[in-house]
Design a protein around this motif. Sequence first.
Motif, PDB file in Angstrom:
ATOM      1  N   ASP A  70       0.832  -1.207   0.000  1.00 52.71           N
ATOM      2  CA  ASP A  70       0.000   0.000   0.000  1.00 52.71           C
ATOM      3  C   ASP A  70       0.866   1.256   0.000  1.00 52.71           C
ATOM      4  OD1 ASP A  70      -2.264  -1.591   0.051  1.00 52.71           O
ATOM      5  OD2 ASP A  70      -2.526  -1.435   2.225  1.00 52.71           O
ATOM      6  N   GLU A  71       1.878   1.268   0.838  1.00 55.67           N
ATOM      7  CA  GLU A  71       2.779   2.420   0.884  1.00 55.67           C
ATOM      8  C   GLU A  71       3.496   2.601  -0.450  1.00 55.67           C
ATOM      9  OE1 GLU A  71       6.699   4.192   3.168  1.00 55.67           O
ATOM     10  OE2 GLU A  71       6.021   2.175   3.654  1.00 55.67           O
ATOM     11  N   MET A  72       3.965   1.509  -1.028  1.00 54.28           N
ATOM     12  CA  MET A  72       4.713   1.622  -2.282  1.00 54.28           C
ATOM     13  C   MET A  72       3.798   2.041  -3.433  1.00 54.28           C
ATOM     14  SD  MET A  72       7.667   1.350  -1.080  1.00 54.28           S
ATOM     15  CE  MET A  72       8.387   1.769  -2.657  1.00 54.28           C
ATOM     16  N   ASP A  73       2.533   1.641  -3.415  1.00 51.91           N
ATOM     17  CA  ASP A  73       1.577   2.129  -4.418  1.00 51.91           C
ATOM     18  C   ASP A  73       1.405   3.646  -4.294  1.00 51.91           C
ATOM     19  OD1 ASP A  73       1.117  -0.354  -5.541  1.00 51.91           O
ATOM     20  OD2 ASP A  73      -0.761  -0.697  -4.447  1.00 51.91           O
ATOM     21  N   THR A  74       1.312   4.124  -3.062  1.00 51.25           N
ATOM     22  CA  THR A  74       1.193   5.561  -2.819  1.00 51.25           C
ATOM     23  C   THR A  74       2.433   6.297  -3.308  1.00 51.25           C
ATOM     24  OG1 THR A  74      -0.245   5.181  -0.915  1.00 51.25           O
ATOM     25  CG2 THR A  74       0.893   7.314  -1.020  1.00 51.25           C
ATOM     26  N   VAL A  75       3.601   5.754  -3.026  1.00 51.47           N
ATOM     27  CA  VAL A  75       4.860   6.358  -3.472  1.00 51.47           C
ATOM     28  C   VAL A  75       4.901   6.426  -4.998  1.00 51.47           C
ATOM     29  CG1 VAL A  75       7.362   5.926  -3.640  1.00 51.47           C
ATOM     30  CG2 VAL A  75       6.210   5.761  -1.430  1.00 51.47           C
ATOM     31  N   GLU A  76       4.513   5.346  -5.662  1.00 52.54           N
ATOM     32  CA  GLU A  76       4.542   5.307  -7.132  1.00 52.54           C
ATOM     33  C   GLU A  76       3.550   6.304  -7.730  1.00 52.54           C
ATOM     34  OE1 GLU A  76       6.045   4.713 -10.619  1.00 52.54           O
ATOM     35  OE2 GLU A  76       6.836   3.616  -8.897  1.00 52.54           O
ATOM     36  N   LYS A  77       2.371   6.397  -7.172  1.00 50.79           N
ATOM     37  CA  LYS A  77       1.378   7.369  -7.665  1.00 50.79           C
ATOM     38  C   LYS A  77       1.877   8.792  -7.496  1.00 50.79           C
ATOM     39  CE  LYS A  77      -2.568   4.376  -7.020  1.00 50.79           C
ATOM     40  NZ  LYS A  77      -3.583   3.926  -6.092  1.00 50.79           N
ATOM     41  N   ARG A  78       2.471   9.079  -6.347  1.00 52.49           N
ATOM     42  CA  ARG A  78       3.017  10.419  -6.108  1.00 52.49           C
ATOM     43  C   ARG A  78       4.129  10.737  -7.111  1.00 52.49           C
ATOM     44  NH1 ARG A  78       3.810  10.249  -0.624  1.00 52.49           N
ATOM     45  NH2 ARG A  78       5.866   9.340  -0.906  1.00 52.49           N
ATOM     46  N   HIS A  79       4.969   9.751  -7.397  1.00 58.10           N
ATOM     47  CA  HIS A  79       6.047   9.923  -8.371  1.00 58.10           C
ATOM     48  C   HIS A  79       5.477  10.222  -9.763  1.00 58.10           C
ATOM     49  CE1 HIS A  79      10.013   9.354 -10.105  1.00 58.10           C
ATOM     50  NE2 HIS A  79       9.491   8.501 -10.966  1.00 58.10           N
ATOM     51  N   GLU A  80       4.471   9.463 -10.175  1.00 54.92           N
ATOM     52  CA  GLU A  80       3.840   9.678 -11.488  1.00 54.92           C
ATOM     53  C   GLU A  80       3.166  11.046 -11.564  1.00 54.92           C
ATOM     54  OE1 GLU A  80       1.302   6.284 -11.989  1.00 54.92           O
ATOM     55  OE2 GLU A  80       3.005   4.918 -12.215  1.00 54.92           O
ATOM     56  N   GLU A  81       2.519  11.481 -10.474  1.00 56.71           N
ATOM     57  CA  GLU A  81       1.889  12.807 -10.447  1.00 56.71           C
ATOM     58  C   GLU A  81       2.923  13.908 -10.603  1.00 56.71           C
ATOM     59  OE1 GLU A  81      -0.204  12.811  -6.732  1.00 56.71           O
ATOM     60  OE2 GLU A  81      -1.803  11.505  -7.496  1.00 56.71           O
ATOM     61  N   ARG A  82       4.057  13.754  -9.958  1.00 58.13           N
ATOM     62  CA  ARG A  82       5.115  14.769 -10.070  1.00 58.13           C
ATOM     63  C   ARG A  82       5.685  14.834 -11.483  1.00 58.13           C
ATOM     64  NH1 ARG A  82       7.947  13.684  -4.251  1.00 58.13           N
ATOM     65  NH2 ARG A  82       6.369  14.797  -3.048  1.00 58.13           N
ATOM     66  N   ILE A  83       5.807  13.692 -12.124  1.00 55.35           N
ATOM     67  CA  ILE A  83       6.272  13.678 -13.510  1.00 55.35           C
ATOM     68  C   ILE A  83       5.265  14.423 -14.394  1.00 55.35           C
ATOM     69  CG2 ILE A  83       6.633  12.199 -15.541  1.00 55.35           C
ATOM     70  CD1 ILE A  83       7.893  10.140 -13.620  1.00 55.35           C
ATOM     71  N   ALA A  84       3.984  14.134 -14.217  1.00 53.49           N
ATOM     72  CA  ALA A  84       2.944  14.798 -15.012  1.00 53.49           C
ATOM     73  C   ALA A  84       2.940  16.306 -14.764  1.00 53.49           C
ATOM     74  CB  ALA A  84       1.581  14.200 -14.699  1.00 53.49           C
ATOM     75  N   GLU A  85       3.085  16.717 -13.511  1.00 48.83           N
ATOM     76  CA  GLU A  85       3.140  18.147 -13.188  1.00 48.83           C
ATOM     77  C   GLU A  85       4.342  18.814 -13.853  1.00 48.83           C
ATOM     78  OE1 GLU A  85       3.168  18.326  -8.927  1.00 48.83           O
ATOM     79  OE2 GLU A  85       1.097  17.605  -8.786  1.00 48.83           O
ATOM     80  N   ALA A  86       5.488  18.163 -13.812  1.00 47.62           N
ATOM     81  CA  ALA A  86       6.695  18.723 -14.442  1.00 47.62           C
ATOM     82  C   ALA A  86       6.512  18.831 -15.953  1.00 47.62           C
ATOM     83  CB  ALA A  86       7.908  17.856 -14.113  1.00 47.62           C
ATOM     84  N   GLU A  87       5.888  17.829 -16.551  1.00 49.20           N
ATOM     85  CA  GLU A  87       5.643  17.879 -18.000  1.00 49.20           C
ATOM     86  C   GLU A  87       4.693  19.022 -18.349  1.00 49.20           C
ATOM     87  OE1 GLU A  87       4.297  13.904 -18.814  1.00 49.20           O
ATOM     88  OE2 GLU A  87       6.357  13.165 -19.085  1.00 49.20           O
ATOM     89  N   ASP A  88       3.715  19.285 -17.500  1.00 46.88           N
ATOM     90  CA  ASP A  88       2.779  20.387 -17.737  1.00 46.88           C
ATOM     91  C   ASP A  88       3.460  21.744 -17.620  1.00 46.88           C
ATOM     92  OD1 ASP A  88       0.693  18.642 -18.157  1.00 46.88           O
ATOM     93  OD2 ASP A  88      -0.161  18.871 -16.138  1.00 46.88           O
TER      94      ASP A  88
END
Length: 97
Positions: A70-88
């Motif tokens: 569960d923690e690692m899923d949260t970490v991965e989602k947060r990582h993907e969100e940050r990538i998307a924000e940086a791309e935007d």
Amino acid sequence: MATEQVSGIVPGEDSEIHDEPHVEGSRLTVRFLREQVEARGLSPASVADRYDLPLADVYAALTYYHRNPDEMDTVEKRHEERIAEAEDRTTLRPPDE
């Protein structure tokens, strides 16, 4: 669900250098080491050698990853969100093909 501690791994909430679990005394994250072994197919021994880690630290990272899904899923989602924000935020785009 409570985080299951693994010796040699600093949980993200206890870290001063990352907001995700990492190898104690290192900047290498559990997520990164798991990716090297399971996604890229490198052996734990070659990852340990490549990043100058004891082999036990690579196995500790893998253990932490799989004991705390569960923690690692949260970490991965947060990582993907940050990538998307940086791309935007960036104005750089690849050339048209």
